[in-house]
Design a protein around this motif. Structure first.
Motif, PDB file in Angstrom:
ATOM      1  N   ILE A 183       7.710   3.461 -11.457  1.00  0.00           N
ATOM      2  CA  ILE A 183       6.934   2.239 -11.306  1.00  0.00           C
ATOM      3  C   ILE A 183       7.481   1.174 -12.249  1.00  0.00           C
ATOM      4  CG2 ILE A 183       4.845   3.466 -10.601  1.00  0.00           C
ATOM      5  CD1 ILE A 183       3.706   2.994 -13.395  1.00  0.00           C
ATOM      6  N   GLY A 184       7.344  -0.076 -11.814  1.00  0.00           N
ATOM      7  CA  GLY A 184       7.761  -1.192 -12.639  1.00  0.00           C
ATOM      8  C   GLY A 184       6.615  -1.705 -13.495  1.00  0.00           C
ATOM      9  N   ALA A 185       6.904  -2.750 -14.262  1.00  0.00           N
ATOM     10  CA  ALA A 185       5.882  -3.356 -15.114  1.00  0.00           C
ATOM     11  C   ALA A 185       4.751  -3.935 -14.270  1.00  0.00           C
ATOM     12  CB  ALA A 185       6.521  -4.462 -15.961  1.00  0.00           C
ATOM     13  N   ASP A 186       3.564  -3.902 -14.844  1.00  0.00           N
ATOM     14  CA  ASP A 186       2.368  -4.500 -14.237  1.00  0.00           C
ATOM     15  C   ASP A 186       1.837  -3.734 -13.029  1.00  0.00           C
ATOM     16  OD1 ASP A 186       2.592  -6.641 -16.098  1.00  0.00           O
ATOM     17  OD2 ASP A 186       4.005  -7.653 -14.757  1.00  0.00           O
ATOM     18  N   VAL A 187       2.311  -2.519 -12.807  1.00  0.00           N
ATOM     19  CA  VAL A 187       1.781  -1.689 -11.716  1.00  0.00           C
ATOM     20  C   VAL A 187       0.729  -0.766 -12.292  1.00  0.00           C
ATOM     21  CG1 VAL A 187       2.304   0.062  -9.988  1.00  0.00           C
ATOM     22  CG2 VAL A 187       3.923  -1.809 -10.403  1.00  0.00           C
ATOM     23  N   THR A 188      -0.497  -0.879 -11.800  1.00  0.00           N
ATOM     24  CA  THR A 188      -1.604  -0.107 -12.373  1.00  0.00           C
ATOM     25  C   THR A 188      -2.360   0.746 -11.363  1.00  0.00           C
ATOM     26  OG1 THR A 188      -3.091  -2.002 -12.093  1.00  0.00           O
ATOM     27  CG2 THR A 188      -1.967  -1.796 -14.211  1.00  0.00           C
ATOM     28  N   HIS A 189      -2.293   0.395 -10.078  1.00  0.00           N
ATOM     29  CA  HIS A 189      -3.155   1.107  -9.126  1.00  0.00           C
ATOM     30  C   HIS A 189      -2.527   2.385  -8.589  1.00  0.00           C
ATOM     31  CE1 HIS A 189      -0.687  -0.698  -5.956  1.00  0.00           C
ATOM     32  NE2 HIS A 189      -1.310   0.062  -5.077  1.00  0.00           N
ATOM     33  N   VAL A 190      -1.229   2.603  -8.852  1.00  0.00           N
ATOM     34  CA  VAL A 190      -0.599   3.879  -8.508  1.00  0.00           C
ATOM     35  C   VAL A 190       0.215   4.349  -9.706  1.00  0.00           C
ATOM     36  CG1 VAL A 190      -0.496   3.454  -6.019  1.00  0.00           C
ATOM     37  CG2 VAL A 190       1.412   2.736  -7.464  1.00  0.00           C
ATOM     38  N   ALA A 191       0.484   5.665  -9.741  1.00  0.00           N
ATOM     39  CA  ALA A 191       1.228   6.249 -10.854  1.00  0.00           C
ATOM     40  C   ALA A 191       2.292   7.180 -10.315  1.00  0.00           C
ATOM     41  CB  ALA A 191       0.277   7.024 -11.776  1.00  0.00           C
ATOM     42  N   VAL A 192       3.256   7.511 -11.147  1.00  0.00           N
ATOM     43  CA  VAL A 192       4.297   8.466 -10.777  1.00  0.00           C
ATOM     44  C   VAL A 192       3.640   9.773 -10.343  1.00  0.00           C
ATOM     45  CG1 VAL A 192       6.232   9.844 -11.634  1.00  0.00           C
ATOM     46  CG2 VAL A 192       6.033   7.431 -12.275  1.00  0.00           C
ATOM     47  N   GLY A 193       4.073  10.288  -9.206  1.00  0.00           N
ATOM     48  CA  GLY A 193       3.511  11.514  -8.658  1.00  0.00           C
ATOM     49  C   GLY A 193       2.466  11.302  -7.584  1.00  0.00           C
ATOM     50  N   ASP A 194       1.953  10.069  -7.444  1.00  0.00           N
ATOM     51  CA  ASP A 194       0.963   9.790  -6.402  1.00  0.00           C
ATOM     52  C   ASP A 194       1.607   9.859  -5.023  1.00  0.00           C
ATOM     53  OD1 ASP A 194      -1.084   9.412  -8.187  1.00  0.00           O
ATOM     54  OD2 ASP A 194      -1.079   7.213  -8.069  1.00  0.00           O
ATOM     55  N   ARG A 195       0.839  10.362  -4.091  1.00  0.00           N
ATOM     56  CA  ARG A 195       1.265  10.399  -2.684  1.00  0.00           C
ATOM     57  C   ARG A 195       0.735   9.148  -1.996  1.00  0.00           C
ATOM     58  NH1 ARG A 195      -0.361  13.203   2.010  1.00  0.00           N
ATOM     59  NH2 ARG A 195      -2.373  13.516   0.999  1.00  0.00           N
ATOM     60  N   VAL A 196       1.625   8.364  -1.388  1.00  0.00           N
ATOM     61  CA  VAL A 196       1.213   7.084  -0.813  1.00  0.00           C
ATOM     62  C   VAL A 196       1.860   6.866   0.551  1.00  0.00           C
ATOM     63  CG1 VAL A 196       0.958   6.059  -3.117  1.00  0.00           C
ATOM     64  CG2 VAL A 196       3.099   5.719  -1.851  1.00  0.00           C
TER      65      VAL A 196
END
Length: 322
Positions: free
Chosen positions: A71-84
């Motif tokens: 994830i890049g800067a300012d990304v808050t609603h998803v995290a590494v490992g999330d399935r999307v």
């Protein structure tokens, strides 16, 4: 380096090549998605042919699913490992891709990557058609072409939940069985069927309230005649051929119908609308058949997947399994 299918120039499937590319690191407001699947849609074919122009070279594919790997800067609603999952932005024919973070929709545990990757765009299209283009209510009558296709498999159950009655067209008995299983009240079989006559008979001479036509020129005239006065006609694709005979006279006041050429890409371009629409689309997928909607292909066979869809050889939505 990851594999992508790149379109070098508009034209035939011979212009699609499997190449190695570095997806790069996500910038502010971006994620890098390690994909598990990408849907194959008619819009991919239109873009490949140049009907919907893209800068070249291009990576086709406008829906997919996978796991967030950076994830890049300012990304808050998803995290590494999330399935999307995501819809409405090109670049899907790839093992990994960068994606604006607002496009990434967390997938519930009971929705598979397979169904999300092959159904999210069509579910958003169904929302656009049934909620925006023509607000479907109990008793609404609908003519839906390609009743065994991927869009129909989502539109029909959703429309039935809203109380609609549906007459669908298909080319074979096998596809008729699939359309009936998805919710069609009546099915018209065969490319030479008198669609307008059968629809008028089914509606006691009135015509349907809402026609959804993704075929184009081969069904256009019959669709016009099958649509009731003050009804709605939505042209959502031209799988069978470009609308060459459409003229202003066809939409003259004596028909008194609304004619729409809605774009799901435009519908999903606004972040606030995208969030609301995809939320309902996810629920529609969870409410519908929890099975893959069509044939599956490896990424290396994307040209075969497109040919299969373009030639009408598929039932449901082709999926590139990555």
């Amino acid at each position: 380096m990851t594999q992508v299918v790149e379109l070098s120039a508009t034209g035939g499937i011979n212009n699609l090549s499997l190449l190695s590319r570095d997806p790069g690191d996500p910038g502010p407001g971006e994620i890098r998605l390690r994909q598990t699947g990408a849907g194959v849609n008619f819009i991919d074919i239109y873009q490949r042919k140049g009907i919907y122009p893209l800068p070249m070279p291009a990576v086709l594919g406008v829906e997919g699913a996978g796991v967030v790997e950076a994830i890049g800067a300012d990304v808050t609603h998803v995290a590494v490992g999330d399935r999307v999952g995501y819809a409405g932005i090109v670049g899907g024919y790839a093992e990994a891709r960068l994606l604006p973070a607002w496009r990434a929709i967390k997938l519930p545990e009971d929705l598979s990557d397979t169904l999300a990757a092959s159904g999210l765009l069509r579910a958003c299209t169904a929302h656009m058609l049934l909620c925006k283009v023509h607000a479907v209510t109990p008793g609404t009558t609908i003519l839906l072409h390609a009743g065994a296709g991927g869009l129909a498999s989502i539109v029909m159950p959703w429309a039935k939940r809203l109380g609609a009655r549906i007459i669908a067209t298909v080319s074979t008995e096998e596809k008729a069985e699939r359309a009936m299983a998805r919710g069609a009240d009546k099915v018209i079989i065969g490319r030479d069927a008198d669609i307008a006559r059968d629809v008028r008979k089914w509606t006691d001479g009135r015509g349907v309230d809402f026609t959804i036509d993704g075929i184009g020129e081969p069904t256009f005239r019959a669709s016009l005649e099958a649509t009731a006065k003050f009804g709605t006609f939505a042209s959502v694709g031209q799988a069978g051929g470009e609308l060459k005979s459409l003229s202003a006279e066809d939409l003259a006041p004596q028909r008194s119908l609304g004619f729409h050429t809605p774009s799901v890409m435009a519908y999903l371009a606004d972040p606030a609308r995208y969030e609301a629409v995809t939320k309902e689309a996810i629920e529609a997928l969870r409410s519908g058949p929890q099975t893959p909607q069509g044939p599956q292909f490896p990424l290396s066979d994307s040209s075969i997947a497109q040919s299969s869809l373009e030639n009408g050889a598929t039932i449901g939505t082709p999926l590139l399994v990555i």
